[in-house]
Design a protein around this motif. Structure first.
Motif, PDB file in Angstrom:
ATOM      1  N   GLY A  21       0.816  -1.210   0.000  1.00  0.00           N
ATOM      2  CA  GLY A  21       0.000   0.000   0.000  1.00  0.00           C
ATOM      3  C   GLY A  21       0.841   1.248   0.000  1.00  0.00           C
ATOM      4  N   VAL A  22       1.960   1.207   0.688  1.00  0.00           N
ATOM      5  CA  VAL A  22       2.831   2.380   0.743  1.00  0.00           C
ATOM      6  C   VAL A  22       3.540   2.598  -0.584  1.00  0.00           C
ATOM      7  N   VAL A  23       3.841   1.519  -1.292  1.00  0.00           N
ATOM      8  CA  VAL A  23       4.446   1.664  -2.616  1.00  0.00           C
ATOM      9  C   VAL A  23       3.516   2.455  -3.516  1.00  0.00           C
ATOM     10  N   VAL A  24       2.220   2.129  -3.477  1.00  0.00           N
ATOM     11  CA  VAL A  24       1.233   2.859  -4.270  1.00  0.00           C
ATOM     12  C   VAL A  24       1.154   4.304  -3.806  1.00  0.00           C
ATOM     13  N   ALA A  25       1.121   4.501  -2.483  1.00  0.00           N
ATOM     14  CA  ALA A  25       1.024   5.852  -1.938  1.00  0.00           C
ATOM     15  C   ALA A  25       2.259   6.667  -2.278  1.00  0.00           C
ATOM     16  N   ALA A  26       3.421   6.029  -2.246  1.00  0.00           N
ATOM     17  CA  ALA A  26       4.662   6.731  -2.579  1.00  0.00           C
ATOM     18  C   ALA A  26       4.636   7.186  -4.029  1.00  0.00           C
ATOM     19  N   ALA A  27       4.123   6.321  -4.899  1.00  0.00           N
ATOM     20  CA  ALA A  27       4.005   6.707  -6.307  1.00  0.00           C
ATOM     21  C   ALA A  27       3.057   7.890  -6.459  1.00  0.00           C
ATOM     22  N   LEU A  28       1.959   7.864  -5.682  1.00  0.00           N
ATOM     23  CA  LEU A  28       1.008   8.964  -5.739  1.00  0.00           C
ATOM     24  C   LEU A  28       1.642  10.254  -5.248  1.00  0.00           C
ATOM     25  N   LEU A  29       2.341  10.186  -4.116  1.00  0.00           N
ATOM     26  CA  LEU A  29       2.944  11.398  -3.572  1.00  0.00           C
ATOM     27  C   LEU A  29       4.014  11.930  -4.512  1.00  0.00           C
ATOM     28  N   GLY A  30       4.782  11.016  -5.102  1.00  0.00           N
ATOM     29  CA  GLY A  30       5.760  11.455  -6.084  1.00  0.00           C
ATOM     30  C   GLY A  30       5.093  12.129  -7.268  1.00  0.00           C
ATOM     31  N   PHE A  31       3.948  11.599  -7.684  1.00  0.00           N
ATOM     32  CA  PHE A  31       3.233  12.173  -8.818  1.00  0.00           C
ATOM     33  C   PHE A  31       2.684  13.561  -8.489  1.00  0.00           C
ATOM     34  N   GLY A 209      11.064  10.738   4.516  1.00  0.00           N
ATOM     35  CA  GLY A 209      10.466  11.514   3.438  1.00  0.00           C
ATOM     36  C   GLY A 209      10.747  10.920   2.075  1.00  0.00           C
ATOM     37  N   TYR A 210      12.006  10.591   1.820  1.00  0.00           N
ATOM     38  CA  TYR A 210      12.344   9.956   0.549  1.00  0.00           C
ATOM     39  C   TYR A 210      11.664   8.596   0.421  1.00  0.00           C
ATOM     40  N   GLY A 211      11.577   7.898   1.532  1.00  0.00           N
ATOM     41  CA  GLY A 211      11.004   6.548   1.496  1.00  0.00           C
ATOM     42  C   GLY A 211       9.545   6.511   1.117  1.00  0.00           C
ATOM     43  N   ILE A 212       8.792   7.581   1.414  1.00  0.00           N
ATOM     44  CA  ILE A 212       7.375   7.582   1.045  1.00  0.00           C
ATOM     45  C   ILE A 212       7.141   8.244  -0.311  1.00  0.00           C
ATOM     46  N   GLY A 213       8.225   8.662  -0.976  1.00  0.00           N
ATOM     47  CA  GLY A 213       8.073   9.190  -2.321  1.00  0.00           C
ATOM     48  C   GLY A 213       8.000  10.698  -2.431  1.00  0.00           C
ATOM     49  N   ALA A 214       8.296  11.422  -1.346  1.00  0.00           N
ATOM     50  CA  ALA A 214       8.281  12.880  -1.431  1.00  0.00           C
ATOM     51  C   ALA A 214       9.419  13.340  -2.341  1.00  0.00           C
ATOM     52  N   THR A 215       9.114  14.217  -3.280  1.00  0.00           N
ATOM     53  CA  THR A 215      10.127  14.726  -4.206  1.00  0.00           C
ATOM     54  C   THR A 215      10.230  16.237  -4.167  1.00  0.00           C
ATOM     55  N   SER A 216       9.433  16.882  -3.334  1.00  0.00           N
ATOM     56  CA  SER A 216       9.486  18.334  -3.221  1.00  0.00           C
ATOM     57  C   SER A 216       9.041  18.726  -1.826  1.00  0.00           C
ATOM     58  N   THR A 217       9.279  19.980  -1.493  1.00  0.00           N
ATOM     59  CA  THR A 217       8.829  20.495  -0.214  1.00  0.00           C
ATOM     60  C   THR A 217       7.921  21.703  -0.449  1.00  0.00           C
ATOM     61  N   PRO A 218       6.906  21.879   0.417  1.00  0.00           N
ATOM     62  CA  PRO A 218       6.542  20.975   1.509  1.00  0.00           C
ATOM     63  C   PRO A 218       5.694  19.812   0.997  1.00  0.00           C
ATOM     64  N   SER A 219       5.791  18.679   1.685  1.00  0.00           N
ATOM     65  CA  SER A 219       4.916  17.541   1.447  1.00  0.00           C
ATOM     66  C   SER A 219       4.274  17.168   2.779  1.00  0.00           C
ATOM     67  N   PHE A 220       3.065  16.665   2.718  1.00  0.00           N
ATOM     68  CA  PHE A 220       2.294  16.413   3.938  1.00  0.00           C
ATOM     69  C   PHE A 220       1.605  15.054   3.907  1.00  0.00           C
ATOM     70  N   LEU A 221       1.352  14.530   5.094  1.00  0.00           N
ATOM     71  CA  LEU A 221       0.453  13.404   5.286  1.00  0.00           C
ATOM     72  C   LEU A 221      -0.567  13.826   6.331  1.00  0.00           C
ATOM     73  N   ILE A 222      -1.848  13.626   6.032  1.00  0.00           N
ATOM     74  CA  ILE A 222      -2.905  13.902   7.010  1.00  0.00           C
ATOM     75  C   ILE A 222      -3.657  12.611   7.241  1.00  0.00           C
ATOM     76  N   ASN A 223      -3.351  11.955   8.354  1.00  0.00           N
ATOM     77  CA  ASN A 223      -3.908  10.630   8.648  1.00  0.00           C
ATOM     78  C   ASN A 223      -3.763   9.690   7.460  1.00  0.00           C
ATOM     79  N   GLY A 224      -2.594   9.743   6.811  1.00  0.00           N
ATOM     80  CA  GLY A 224      -2.321   8.837   5.702  1.00  0.00           C
ATOM     81  C   GLY A 224      -2.726   9.354   4.348  1.00  0.00           C
ATOM     82  N   ARG A 225      -3.214  10.566   4.255  1.00  0.00           N
ATOM     83  CA  ARG A 225      -3.579  11.162   2.958  1.00  0.00           C
ATOM     84  C   ARG A 225      -2.431  12.064   2.497  1.00  0.00           C
ATOM     85  N   PRO A 226      -1.767  11.760   1.380  1.00  0.00           N
ATOM     86  CA  PRO A 226      -0.669  12.604   0.900  1.00  0.00           C
ATOM     87  C   PRO A 226      -1.183  13.896   0.266  1.00  0.00           C
ATOM     88  N   ILE A 227      -0.519  14.995   0.592  1.00  0.00           N
ATOM     89  CA  ILE A 227      -0.780  16.285  -0.033  1.00  0.00           C
ATOM     90  C   ILE A 227       0.568  16.916  -0.338  1.00  0.00           C
TER      91      ILE A 227
END
Length: 267
Positions: A21-31, A209-227
């Motif tokens: 699930g995190v692999v998918v989320a990391a791809a989403l956050l990277g996107f 941060g890198y592990g979850i796919g963040a590629t820019s700042t700022p990046s956020f998680l809100i109860n598991g929702r990437p923004i």
């Protein structure tokens, strides 16, 4: 309007292993991070654009339970504010040299603190995510050092004040910011900022941060929702309200199950 990025990429860092699930989320956050930093945004675009993160009222859409588990909820966390048991945790990955992080810190975060942190709904957990070189790293360690004396958020406010990052984050500037933030023992601050403990703490946040796919700042998680990106107050409000609603529903369901179990035991 492009967000700031770094030439360093997540692929240059060792990825964290959480689950499929995190692999998918990391791809989403990277996107969405890419969308937030894409060079073809028109000049009329603003940080309130929904192109970087579309947040619906549905509390389950775009939420990844594995990412929600990254909330530390540590009462001793000096880089966090809000109740440990708050129903919603916002994790922020940011860099003190990032202009859009400063925009969020000045324009959006205070409103979220006033509306949600103060009433116990929201907890904010900071993660140092320096991606702009040596001064970014130094500022991150200095912020951690200020936190050791209970002045992290004061340092955060001083470092993100309008025009501060343009002056750089050399040692003298960092010491001046610490003094402005009310850090009592500046000698200890200097030692802590240069310590292996500071480097380890910053490195741990950075790897996450890198592990979850963040590629820019700022990046956020809100109860598991990437923004990604310095979105509008409204974007964060929708995400927090949705997360709070889901937490209430979960708690109500749990309460109902407990009541049924107690009733069954009594028979």
């Amino acid at each position: 309007m492009p967000k700031s990025t770094s030439s360093r990429t997540p692929s240059s860092r060792k990825p964290l292993i959480y689950g499929a699930g995190v692999v998918v989320a990391a791809a989403l956050l990277g996107f969405v991070s890419y969308r937030a930093t894409a060079p073809d945004h028109s000049a009329s675009s603003s940080s309130s654009s929904s192109s970087a993160a579309d947040v619906t009222a549905d509390p389950d859409v775009g939420v990844y339970p594995e990412l929600a588990k990254l909330a530390r909820r540590d009462a001793g966390d000096k880089l966090a504010q809000g109740r440990v048991d708050a129903p919603v945790v916002l994790i922020e990955y940011a860099d003190f040299k990032c202009g859009y992080c400063g925009k969020f810190a000045r324009d959006t975060e205070p409103a979220l603190v006033k509306k949600y942190v103060e009433n116990g709904t929201l907890r904010i957990e900071w993660r140092n995510f320096p991606i702009f070189g040596a001064e970014s790293e130094a500022a991150a360690r200095a912020a951690w050092a200020a936190g050791q004396q209970g002045r992290f958020w004061q340092f955060h406010r001083a470092a993100y004040a309008e025009g501060v990052k343009e002056q750089g984050f050399g040692k003298d500037r960092l010491k001046a910011l610490a003094q402005q933030a009310g850090v009592a023992d500046l000698d200890r601050f200097a030692r802590d900022a240069d310590s292996s403990a500071a480097s380890a703490a910053v490195g741990k946040d950075q790897e996450q941060g890198y592990g979850i796919g963040a590629t820019s700042t700022p990046s956020f998680l809100i109860n598991g929702r990437p923004i990604a990106g310095a979105q509008s107050v409204e974007t964060f409000t929708r995400a927090i309200e949705a997360a709070a609603e889901k937490a209430r529903d979960t708690e109500d369901a749990k309460g109902g199950e407990d009541a049924e179990g107690a009733e069954g035991s009594a028979k």
